[in-house]
Design an enzyme around this catalytic site. Structure first.
Site, mmCIF file in Angstrom:
data_model
loop_
_atom_site.group_PDB
_atom_site.id
_atom_site.type_symbol
_atom_site.label_atom_id
_atom_site.label_comp_id
_atom_site.label_asym_id
_atom_site.label_seq_id
_atom_site.Cartn_x
_atom_site.Cartn_y
_atom_site.Cartn_z
ATOM 1 C CG HIS A 36 12.834 11.355 85.839
ATOM 2 N ND1 HIS A 36 13.077 12.834 85.402
ATOM 3 C CD2 HIS A 36 12.583 10.863 84.040
ATOM 4 C CE1 HIS A 36 13.131 13.107 84.405
ATOM 5 N NE2 HIS A 36 13.461 11.778 83.805
ATOM 6 C CG HIS B 248 8.337 13.850 78.762
ATOM 7 N ND1 HIS B 248 9.649 14.079 78.787
ATOM 8 C CD2 HIS B 248 7.326 14.334 78.943
ATOM 9 C CE1 HIS B 248 9.617 14.899 78.901
ATOM 10 N NE2 HIS B 248 7.779 15.927 78.746
#
EC number: 4.6.1.18
Length: 124
Positions: free
Chosen positions: A12, A119
């Protein structure tokens, strides 16, 4: 083995990057960051901000995660992100993605000591 925090970074965070002039960004990055190895990951978000700023979100606005857990945090400011979505009809191993950029607030789940993102939950 790769820690959850390291996996979050790999999947990410692309601090210096941008998809602004590159429609092929997702195809390149999803492959480079190993999200097309055993299957085509259907959706993935890259954040183009310094790692420290992404990690700092863990001390920002506490919100509920999509799964109901309470360890999610929303960034106070909007961030430059790229959203990658698998195109319909795309089949492994030929994973093909649609690249779209946005300025959005991000929501991440955090855990551990130090308390860091593990996450990517959502962008709003």
């Amino acid at each position: 083995a790769e820690s959850s925090a390291m996996k979050f970074e790999r999947q990410h965070v692309d601090s210096g990057g941008s998809s602004s002039s590159n429609a092929n960004y997702c195809n390149e990055m999803m492959k480079k960051r190993e999200m097309t190895k055993d299957r085509c990951k259907p959706v993935n978000t890259f954040v183009h901000e310094p790692l420290a700023e992404v990690q700092a979100v863990c001390s920002q606005r506490n919100v509920s995660c999509k799964n109901g857990q309470t360890n999610c945090y929303q960034s106070y400011s909007s961030m430059h992100i790229t959203e990658c979505r698998l195109t319909s009809g795309s089949k492994f191993p030929n994973c093909s993605y649609r690249t779209s950029q946005a300025q959005k607030s991000i929501i991440v789940a955090c855990e551990g000591k130090p308390y860091v993102p593990v996450h990517f939950d959502n962008s709003v």
